[in-house]
Design an enzyme around this catalytic site. Structure first.
Site, PDB file in Angstrom:
ATOM      1  N   LYS A  77      15.399 -15.977 -38.589  1.00  5.69           N
ATOM      2  CA  LYS A  77      14.214 -15.123 -38.782  1.00  5.69           C
ATOM      3  C   LYS A  77      13.943 -14.317 -37.527  1.00  5.69           C
ATOM      4  CE  LYS A  77      11.273 -17.540 -35.974  1.00  5.69           C
ATOM      5  NZ  LYS A  77      10.704 -17.036 -34.727  1.00  5.69           N
ATOM      6  N   ALA A 131      18.150 -22.259 -29.603  1.00  4.56           N
ATOM      7  CA  ALA A 131      16.960 -22.124 -28.739  1.00  4.56           C
ATOM      8  C   ALA A 131      16.684 -20.663 -28.406  1.00  4.56           C
ATOM      9  CB  ALA A 131      17.100 -22.944 -27.456  1.00  4.56           C
ATOM     10  N   GLY A 132      16.851 -19.794 -29.415  1.00  8.81           N
ATOM     11  CA  GLY A 132      16.785 -18.358 -29.155  1.00  8.81           C
ATOM     12  C   GLY A 132      15.555 -17.667 -29.696  1.00  8.81           C
ATOM     13  N   MET A 134      14.912 -17.656 -32.961  1.00 12.93           N
ATOM     14  CA  MET A 134      15.276 -17.177 -34.300  1.00 12.93           C
ATOM     15  C   MET A 134      15.258 -18.301 -35.334  1.00 12.93           C
ATOM     16  SD  MET A 134      18.109 -14.238 -33.609  1.00 12.93           S
ATOM     17  CE  MET A 134      17.792 -13.474 -35.205  1.00 12.93           C
ATOM     18  N   SER A 156      14.913 -24.880 -37.041  1.00 13.77           N
ATOM     19  CA  SER A 156      14.122 -24.965 -38.268  1.00 13.77           C
ATOM     20  C   SER A 156      15.017 -24.717 -39.481  1.00 13.77           C
ATOM     21  CB  SER A 156      13.004 -23.922 -38.246  1.00 13.77           C
ATOM     22  OG  SER A 156      12.147 -24.159 -37.164  1.00 13.77           O
ATOM     23  N   ALA A 157      15.960 -23.782 -39.348  1.00 11.16           N
ATOM     24  CA  ALA A 157      16.895 -23.504 -40.441  1.00 11.16           C
ATOM     25  C   ALA A 157      17.705 -24.752 -40.764  1.00 11.16           C
ATOM     26  CB  ALA A 157      17.827 -22.347 -40.050  1.00 11.16           C
ATOM     27  N   ASP A 210       7.825 -23.472 -38.242  1.00 14.91           N
ATOM     28  CA  ASP A 210       8.679 -22.419 -38.807  1.00 14.91           C
ATOM     29  C   ASP A 210       9.558 -22.918 -39.957  1.00 14.91           C
ATOM     30  OD1 ASP A 210       7.698 -20.713 -36.884  1.00 14.91           O
ATOM     31  OD2 ASP A 210       9.518 -20.690 -35.670  1.00 14.91           O
TER      32      ASP A 210
HETATM   33  O1  C5P Z   1       5.815 -26.621 -34.868  1.00 13.51           O
HETATM   34  P1  C5P Z   1       6.848 -26.725 -33.831  1.00 13.51           P
HETATM   35  O2  C5P Z   1       7.326 -28.136 -33.635  1.00 13.51           O
HETATM   36  O3  C5P Z   1       8.000 -25.790 -34.022  1.00 13.51           O
HETATM   37  O4  C5P Z   1       6.168 -26.287 -32.483  1.00 13.51           O
HETATM   38  C1  C5P Z   1       6.788 -26.493 -31.244  1.00 13.51           C
HETATM   39  C2  C5P Z   1       5.768 -26.303 -30.149  1.00 13.51           C
HETATM   40  O5  C5P Z   1       5.393 -24.937 -30.066  1.00 13.51           O
HETATM   41  C3  C5P Z   1       4.474 -27.055 -30.356  1.00 13.51           C
HETATM   42  O6  C5P Z   1       4.567 -28.351 -29.847  1.00 13.51           O
HETATM   43  C4  C5P Z   1       3.503 -26.212 -29.573  1.00 13.51           C
HETATM   44  O7  C5P Z   1       3.627 -26.453 -28.204  1.00 13.51           O
HETATM   45  C5  C5P Z   1       4.014 -24.806 -29.813  1.00 13.51           C
HETATM   46  N1  C5P Z   1       3.348 -24.139 -30.950  1.00 13.51           N
HETATM   47  C6  C5P Z   1       2.031 -23.731 -30.821  1.00 13.51           C
HETATM   48  N2  C5P Z   1       1.424 -23.104 -31.865  1.00 13.51           N
HETATM   49  C7  C5P Z   1       2.086 -22.853 -33.013  1.00 13.51           C
HETATM   50  C8  C5P Z   1       3.428 -23.241 -33.160  1.00 13.51           C
HETATM   51  C9  C5P Z   1       4.045 -23.878 -32.101  1.00 13.51           C
HETATM   52  O8  C5P Z   1       1.414 -23.940 -29.778  1.00 13.51           O
HETATM   53  N3  C5P Z   1       1.456 -22.221 -34.000  1.00 13.51           N
END
Ligand code: C5P
Length: 299
Positions: A12, A99-100, A102, A106-107, A139
């Protein structure tokens, strides 16, 4: 029992990423316009005695192969909900930058969920899968649905969006990833003491998507995480400049970065901008892709 199930999942780019203030739970409220792009990982699930992960392809040596991998957690969560032992070998064929910014991880999680659900014939509904996706990461639901969607809440509450045409992109992969939590922390640091507005979807972005108008979309692209990503990785500015000088309609950091995204007019422009970015020496691999792309699909 079927021998194996393979699921293809797109990357994405965020054509709008409006970030609000940090919430009590540490996440940030977003108005996040996701657009799936045609760079794909493939996840193959094969019955096995225990949960095992292998990976090959671009950047595969940089991802964890233990239970901290989001794909493993996806298999475990689904298995636990259905009272199944998570005996599965997940093979990740990586093509999305690692870790880019994209949504490669999550995919893989969305792909593992769909592949295991199919392999185990769980009969899990779309709603149940989306629920598990949201538990796995902000994501992940979008990786399952693909196309284009507005993500609200922390990004997991999706409203599908109409896309009226094909958009052409060039992506410049940076050497070394950026940690998403670190970029959000930098956003907090940079916005400390300022009035961070509640995030709202941009009408200009939604209209440009719906009309399929690349020039209009180029004028409307925004990413509130870009200053934070550039602060942590100042060298990305040179990459953005190189793509702009080569004629991209717009240049921005993809999500939390460090991949940079260049919206271009057509496939010829994509080739020109890609060649210029490669020649600039400011980035690693350069990829071209079109959007929208369909979400996680069983092959
Ligand atoms: O949801 P996900 O595990 O991908 O999020 C990784 C980190 O990114 C979270 O721990 C948080 O630090 C940050 N994050 C955030 N607000 C979001 C999505 C992610 O602060 N809406």
């Amino acid at each position: 029992m079927s021998a194996s199930v393979t699921v293809r999942v797109p990357a994405k780019v965020n054509v709008q990423l409006a970030v609000g203030a940090a919430r009590p739970d540490g996440f940030h409220d977003l108005a996040n316009v996701f657009l799936a792009v045609g760079l794909y990982d493939e996840v193959t699930a094969t019955p096995a005695d225990t949960l095992r992960i292998t990976a090959d392809g671009r950047g595969a040596d940089q991802i964890p192969l233990d239970r901290t991998n989001l794909a493993a957690r996806a298999a475990e969560l689904l298995a636990a909900r259905h009272g199944i032992a998570p005996g599965v070998h997940l093979h990740l064929a990586k093509d999305i930058p690692v870790a880019g910014g994209m949504a490669g991880g999550s995919a893989d999680a969305a792909g593992a969920l769909l592949a295991c659900g199919t392999l185990w014939s769980t009969g899990a509904s779309r709603e149940e899968l989306l629920d598990i996706c949201a538990e796995l990461g902000s994501d992940v639901p979008f990786s399952l649905v693909g196309g284009a969607a507005l993500g609200q809440g922390r990004g997991e509450l999706l409203t599908p969006l109409t896309v009226g045409g094909t958009f052409h992109w060039v992506f410049a992969v940076a050497d070394g990833g950026l940690s998403t939590p670190a970029v959000y922390r930098e956003f907090d640091r940079l916005t400390q003491g300022t009035d961070v507005h509640a995030p709202e979807a941009s009408a200009a972005v939604l209209t440009a998507l719906e009309s399929g108008d690349a020039t209009a979309l180029a004028g409307a692209l925004t990413n509130d995480l870009q200053p934070a990503a550039l602060s942590l990785r100042p060298s990305l500015t040179a990459t953005l400049d190189a793509g702009t000088e080569a004629g991209a309609l717009a240049a921005l950091v993809s999500g939390s970065g460090p991949t940079t995204a260049f919206l271009v007019k057509d496939p010829e422009a994509a080739q020109r901008v890609a060649a210029a970015l490669t020649a600039s020496g400011t980035c690693g691999a350069v990829r071209t892709a079109v959007s929208p792309a369909v979400g996680a699909t069983v092959l």
